[in-house]
Motif scaffolding. Structure first.
Motif, PDB file in Angstrom:
ATOM      1  N   GLN A 184       0.905  -1.167   0.071  1.00 29.25           N
ATOM      2  CA  GLN A 184       0.006  -0.123  -0.190  1.00 29.25           C
ATOM      3  C   GLN A 184       0.720   1.420  -0.095  1.00 29.25           C
ATOM      4  N   GLU A 185       2.165   1.265   0.855  1.00 28.37           N
ATOM      5  CA  GLU A 185       2.864   2.310   0.574  1.00 28.37           C
ATOM      6  C   GLU A 185       3.516   2.358  -0.654  1.00 28.37           C
ATOM      7  N   ALA A 186       3.880   1.690  -1.293  1.00 29.53           N
ATOM      8  CA  ALA A 186       4.623   1.584  -2.568  1.00 29.53           C
ATOM      9  C   ALA A 186       3.673   2.003  -3.558  1.00 29.53           C
ATOM     10  N   VAL A 187       2.403   2.088  -3.507  1.00 30.67           N
ATOM     11  CA  VAL A 187       1.194   2.531  -4.285  1.00 30.67           C
ATOM     12  C   VAL A 187       1.502   4.088  -4.362  1.00 30.67           C
ATOM     13  N   GLN A 188       1.999   4.687  -3.186  1.00 26.44           N
ATOM     14  CA  GLN A 188       2.122   6.032  -3.380  1.00 26.44           C
ATOM     15  C   GLN A 188       3.503   6.530  -3.680  1.00 26.44           C
ATOM     16  N   SER A 189       4.263   5.570  -4.312  1.00 28.11           N
ATOM     17  CA  SER A 189       5.636   5.773  -4.892  1.00 28.11           C
ATOM     18  C   SER A 189       5.590   6.749  -5.905  1.00 28.11           C
ATOM     19  N   ARG A 190       6.697   7.671  -6.194  1.00 29.90           N
ATOM     20  CA  ARG A 190       6.638   8.772  -7.104  1.00 29.90           C
ATOM     21  C   ARG A 190       7.318   7.964  -8.538  1.00 29.90           C
ATOM     22  N   ALA A 191       7.928   6.515  -8.266  1.00 26.79           N
ATOM     23  CA  ALA A 191       8.574   5.964  -9.353  1.00 26.79           C
ATOM     24  C   ALA A 191       7.387   5.359 -10.190  1.00 26.79           C
ATOM     25  N   ALA A 192       7.413   5.531 -11.473  1.00 24.83           N
ATOM     26  CA  ALA A 192       6.249   5.018 -12.199  1.00 24.83           C
ATOM     27  C   ALA A 192       5.947   3.586 -12.240  1.00 24.83           C
ATOM     28  N   LEU A 193       7.152   2.809 -12.580  1.00 23.14           N
ATOM     29  CA  LEU A 193       7.031   1.414 -12.563  1.00 23.14           C
ATOM     30  C   LEU A 193       6.644   0.911 -11.033  1.00 23.14           C
ATOM     31  N   VAL A 194       7.303   1.415 -10.118  1.00 22.32           N
ATOM     32  CA  VAL A 194       7.174   0.746  -8.598  1.00 22.32           C
ATOM     33  C   VAL A 194       5.748   0.953  -8.660  1.00 22.32           C
ATOM     34  N   GLN A 195       4.824   2.146  -8.826  1.00 23.05           N
ATOM     35  CA  GLN A 195       3.588   2.422  -8.744  1.00 23.05           C
ATOM     36  C   GLN A 195       2.865   1.517  -9.471  1.00 23.05           C
ATOM     37  N   PHE A 196       3.099   1.147 -10.694  1.00 23.73           N
ATOM     38  CA  PHE A 196       2.501   0.220 -11.589  1.00 23.73           C
ATOM     39  C   PHE A 196       2.364  -1.047 -11.029  1.00 23.73           C
ATOM     40  N   HIS A 197       3.612  -1.616 -10.500  1.00 25.68           N
ATOM     41  CA  HIS A 197       3.731  -2.848  -9.936  1.00 25.68           C
ATOM     42  C   HIS A 197       2.980  -3.175  -8.677  1.00 25.68           C
ATOM     43  N   ALA A 198       3.122  -2.064  -7.949  1.00 20.24           N
ATOM     44  CA  ALA A 198       2.594  -2.400  -6.369  1.00 20.24           C
ATOM     45  C   ALA A 198       0.923  -2.322  -6.792  1.00 20.24           C
ATOM     46  N   LEU A 199       0.577  -1.524  -7.607  1.00 19.80           N
ATOM     47  CA  LEU A 199      -1.082  -1.589  -7.925  1.00 19.80           C
ATOM     48  C   LEU A 199      -1.518  -2.923  -8.505  1.00 19.80           C
ATOM     49  N   ALA A 200      -0.826  -3.488  -9.124  1.00 16.22           N
ATOM     50  CA  ALA A 200      -1.150  -4.858 -10.043  1.00 16.22           C
ATOM     51  C   ALA A 200      -0.824  -5.859  -8.589  1.00 16.22           C
ATOM     52  N   LEU A 201       0.103  -5.805  -7.867  1.00 18.24           N
ATOM     53  CA  LEU A 201       0.173  -7.000  -6.823  1.00 18.24           C
ATOM     54  C   LEU A 201      -0.899  -6.556  -5.636  1.00 18.24           C
ATOM     55  N   LEU A 202      -1.244  -5.394  -5.377  1.00 21.16           N
ATOM     56  CA  LEU A 202      -2.200  -4.894  -4.375  1.00 21.16           C
ATOM     57  C   LEU A 202      -3.654  -5.537  -4.737  1.00 21.16           C
ATOM     58  N   HIS A 203      -3.951  -5.496  -6.146  1.00 20.42           N
ATOM     59  CA  HIS A 203      -5.249  -5.742  -6.646  1.00 20.42           C
ATOM     60  C   HIS A 203      -5.391  -7.348  -6.643  1.00 20.42           C
ATOM     61  N   GLN A 204      -4.229  -7.824  -6.781  1.00 16.89           N
ATOM     62  CA  GLN A 204      -4.165  -9.445  -6.823  1.00 16.89           C
ATOM     63  C   GLN A 204      -4.506 -10.042  -5.378  1.00 16.89           C
ATOM     64  N   ILE A 205      -3.856  -9.359  -4.595  1.00 17.82           N
ATOM     65  CA  ILE A 205      -4.057  -9.808  -3.125  1.00 17.82           C
ATOM     66  C   ILE A 205      -5.634  -9.525  -2.625  1.00 17.82           C
ATOM     67  N   ARG A 206      -6.128  -8.477  -3.273  1.00 21.36           N
ATOM     68  CA  ARG A 206      -7.476  -8.295  -2.733  1.00 21.36           C
ATOM     69  C   ARG A 206      -8.694  -8.790  -3.803  1.00 21.36           C
ATOM     70  N   GLN A 207      -8.101  -9.414  -4.907  1.00 17.70           N
ATOM     71  CA  GLN A 207      -9.165  -9.600  -6.008  1.00 17.70           C
ATOM     72  C   GLN A 207     -10.340 -10.522  -5.670  1.00 17.70           C
ATOM     73  N   ASN A 208     -10.200 -11.417  -4.752  1.00 13.46           N
ATOM     74  CA  ASN A 208     -11.393 -12.389  -4.304  1.00 13.46           C
ATOM     75  C   ASN A 208     -12.279 -11.597  -3.287  1.00 13.46           C
ATOM     76  N   ASP A 209     -12.187 -10.553  -3.050  1.00 17.22           N
ATOM     77  CA  ASP A 209     -12.846  -9.781  -2.043  1.00 17.22           C
ATOM     78  C   ASP A 209     -13.494  -8.464  -2.996  1.00 17.22           C
TER      79      ASP A 209
END
Length: 818
Positions: A184-209
């Motif tokens: 969740q903290e990485a989603v707020q990163s200013r680095a474009a790829l970090v934010q992209f990868h963090a959002l993808a992982l966070l969504h996969q963690i929560r995708q069944n909810d």
């Protein structure tokens, strides 16, 4: 199942000019890998060897357990090198070798040391490798390091940890889910790829909810996502929430629409397009909701970037299927794309215009399309023809202009499928537009007349003639002559070869041709034409002018040899199988003749050396790998002069009714005599010599005769389910579904029916129909249903019907053991 043979490519030699890997062998590369053990490491040389190993692994080469272990332990010694390039190669090879649990511990300390290195490249790659090869136990030990890496200031390290988390989520989900706060903290990163990868992982963690995903989207759509890539992901997640929401499609009640519309004003083109596409794909989207999306797509139509033009016109093409009026404002811009250098863009523009154009624009469109058609491939032409057919049905008063266009392109060059699409379209227009009937029939008649003077596909011409003769007043098939209908559309219960022979022998008289007079006895399939005029031996021992078919010629030839005269009726003769390479001193191929309890090998030989005469020519066969076969007779070839084909024969007995298989090793043996080139006379004394030939196999397909049926459904239903056998098989990983289909067809040796051996490009599923006759004259019908998944694993369902229960089982045994 055995992999199909790779077709030889005449251009393969050109690879030597640019491929550094051409001809490398695993054994040689493993020998080179000893360089890893040198006291003084040569970093450049070690990197080259690792590159070769990676190439072999990615080409499907398999290493034994011993080989992989030896390479792995040798590679671990390279951690002592400080060369950054070599270290990166070491990381790659360790990932590809996938060491076992007891081997992983050897490199764990080195990788964990690199995880804490001051060199960011080491840290990032060590994380990737550890997460790839580790198990749950070790993952727990390094979890603290991975959490720290996710929020690391260096974006390369953070992305490596996040991507590793995405992969680990499939195998260790409980551990990865504990990282939610850091992600969740990485989603707020200013680095474009970090934010992209963090959002993808966070969504996969929560995708069944669903509620958690909705909360995630709600929080992020307030403007905290800066990365264009992450923004595109968020738009897709937002669309998912909209689809799953219980609200209706009303403008005021649709959640998150304002966010999607706001993204249309983003500075990144990829975000604008993603938002526009998302809006056009909303369920129950209204014209008012579509308008802003259509506006930005219209701007993309005039972009200097081909990818944006293509994306825009493809999206508008889809919208035109359901909301053609919403796209009409873009027609002027799309007309300018008809001349676009990218033919895919031009084709989409044409078909979109045909869906959205009004009646007054038809004539102008036809003029533009006429020049366009000559520049595109047949597959694109077929799309245009189908769009024109739909336009004509939409504006029936314009049938004359559209019929003229179809008639004109029918006379131009093109393949069968393209011409078939045109003829089918004309027939449909004749059927559905009464006023177009006269015009359409006139065009078809003119086309048939032209076919008498120009070369066109016989199938297309016959199809056009068939339509003309079967179309009644309302465009339906004539009902008056049931015999004609039965002949055209029913099952043809005679072998095609026999029908062809009977038609050739039929003499015109008052007595009409009677199809019932055609013999139903099945004979073996004709031999393939010889590939060369002189160098290659022929497959027959008769003169070319003999007025008999190849089937009869084989039967006559074999029955004239006393040693084979009591073998009974010939069931099948194979096509010649080459036993020598092209341009060798002796050219030999073999034809396999199958009888009820015997197999005769006919070796067709040609001597290509002018200064030699061969005598007492025979092929010695080692049948140790064909235990069910026993040699019973042979017929040597007395003399084989230069460039004069001759035959030598060898017969084997096998158990009657049993489709025995096996491998035969062949050696050509002979006495060679030198020939005086001036007189052409051979010396009296000769020398015994031999020449090694390729191995020959008798396979299950040799006991199956290819015999087509012309109405498979009727034949299948007539056969009945009494002896039907159905089972499912896994065919493993394949390059494509086409490869899997061809492999099974070749394995069974049956005849594909109704063109089902041809697959559409990128097919994910396919049904293939096969027919033939099993030895003993037992009819066989087969349905093959194929499917391929994202990992290229192919599954197949095999359904067999025959006249004998044992034969149905035998077909399944062929596939099961193949």
């Amino acid at each position: 199942m055995a992999q199909p043979l790779v077709k030889k490519d005449d251009d393969r030699d050109d690879e030597a000019e640019y491929s550094p890997f051409l001809g490398i062998e695993k054994g040689a590369v493993l020998q080179e890998a000893r360089v890893f053990n040198d006291p003084q490491l040569d970093s450049r040389r070690c990197s080259q060897v690792i590159t070769k190993l990676l190439y072999l692994l990615n080409q499907g080469e398999t290493f034994t357990k011993v080989e992989a272990t030896e390479v792995f332990f040798s590679v671990t010694k390279l951690f002592q090198s400080r060369d950054i390039g070599l270290r990166r190669m070491v990381y790659l090879i360790i990932k590809e070798l996938s060491p076992s649990a007891d081997e992983v511990i050897i490199v764990t300390s080195s990788l964990m040391k690199d995880m804490n290195s001051k060199t960011d490249m080491y840290r990032a790659n060590a994380i990737r490798v550890l997460c790839r090869i580790t198990d749950g136990t070790l993952l727990t030990q390094i979890e603290r390091y991975l959490k720290q890496a996710i929020v690391d200031k260096n974006p390369v390290v953070a992305s490596a940890a996040l991507v590793s988390g995405i992969h680990l989520l499939q195998t260790n989900p409980e551990i990865v889910k504990r990282w939610s706060n850091e992600v969740q903290e990485a989603v707020q990163s200013r680095a474009a790829l970090v934010q992209f990868h963090a959002l993808a992982l966070l969504h996969q963690i929560r995708q069944n909810d669903r509620l958690a995903v909705s909360k995630l989207v709600t929080s992020l759509t307030r403007g905290t996502v800066r990365s264009p890539l992450a923004q595109c992901l968020l738009i897709r997640y937002t669309s998912q929430v909209i689809r799953e929401s219980a609200g209706n499609a009303q403008m005021g009640d649709r959640p998150f629409y304002d966010y999607l519309e706001g993204c249309l004003r983003h500075k990144a083109e990829m975000v604008i397009f993603e938002a526009a596409r998302a809006i056009t794909e909303l369920h129950g989207v209204t014209t008012r909701e579509l308008t802003p999306a259509i506006t930005v797509l219209q701007l993309f139509l005039s972009s200097s970037k081909p990818v944006l033009r293509f994306a825009a016109v493809r999206t508008l093409n889809k919208v035109a299927m359901t909301h053609p009026m919403a796209v009409t404002n873009c027609n002027i811009d799309m007309e300018s794309l008809i001349s676009d250098q990218n033919r895919s863009i031009a084709t989409l523009a044409i078909t979109t215009l045909l869906k959205t154009g009004n009646e007054s624009s038809v004539d102008r469109l036809m003029k533009q399309i006429t020049n366009f058609m000559s520049d595109i491939a047949d597959e694109f032409k077929i799309v245009v023809v189908e769009a024109i057919r739909s336009l004509c049905l939409k504006f029936p008063l314009k049938y004359r202009a559209l019929m003229n266009f179809l008639s004109n392109i029918l006379r131009e060059e093109g393949g069968f499928e393209y011409k078939k699409a045109i003829v089918d379209s004309i027939v449909i227009l004749i059927r559905d537009i009464p006023d177009a009937k006269e015009s359409g029939l006139l065009h078809l008649c003119e086309f048939i007349e032209d076919c008498e003077f120009t070369y066109l596909s016989t199938q297309v011409r016959d199809r056009a003639t068939l339509y003309l003769n079967t179309l009644g007043g309302d465009g339906s098939v004539v009902e008056t002559d049931s015999d004609v209908k039965d002949f055209l559309f029913g099952s043809l219960d005679v072998p095609l070869v026999n029908l062809e022979t009977s038609l050739k022998n039929y003499e015109a008289s008052e007595e009409p041709f009677d199809i019932n007079s055609v013999p139903k006895e099945i004979k073996s399939q004709p031999l393939a034409e010889k590939k060369a005029q002189s160098k290659k031996p022929t497959g027959l021992g008769v003169t070319p002018s003999a007025p008999v078919s190849t089937v009869d010629a084989y039967e006559k030839l074999l029955s004239s040899i006393p040693e084979f005269s009591n073998f009974g009726k010939l069931f099948k003769s194979s096509a010649p199988v080459e036993l020598t390479e092209p341009e060798t001193e002796y050219a030999v191929n073999v034809v396999k003749h199958i009888f009820d309890s015997h197999v005769v090998f006919q070796y067709n030989c040609t001597n290509t050396i002018p200064e030699q005469l061969l005598e007492n020519v025979i092929v010695a066969v080692d049948a140790s790998e064909a235990e069910e076969f026993s040699e019973v007779a042979s017929k040597p070839l007395a003399s084989l002069p230069y460039d004069t084909p001759g035959q030598t024969f060898l017969a084997f007995e096998r158990p009657e009714g049993v489709p025995a298989v096996g491998k035969f090793s062949n050696t050509l043996r002979f006495i060679v005599k030198e020939v005086d080139p001036t007189t052409g006379e051979a010396e009296e004394d000769g020398v015994e010599d031999e020449y090694q030939l390729e191995d020959l196999e008798v396979v299950p397909a040799d006991y199956i005769l290819k015999v087509p049926v012309f109405n498979f459904r009727n034949a299948w239903e007539s056969m009945g389910p009494d002896f039907e056998r159905i089972d499912e098989y896994g065919l493993g990983q394949r390059e494509s579904l086409t490869e899997a289909v061809n492999t099974v067809i070749n394995l069974l040796g049956l005849q594909p029916c109704e063109g089902t051996e041809v697959l559409a490009s990128n097919s994910r599923s396919h049904t293939c129909l096969l027919s033939g006759v099993y030895i003993g004259n037992v009819k066989v019908l087969v349905r093959l249903s194929f499917g391929i998944d994202s990992s290229r694993e192919v599954a197949m369902k095999l359904a067999v019907r025959s006249e004998d229960e044992a034969v149905s089982d035998a077909i399944h045994e062929i596939v099961g053991s193949g």
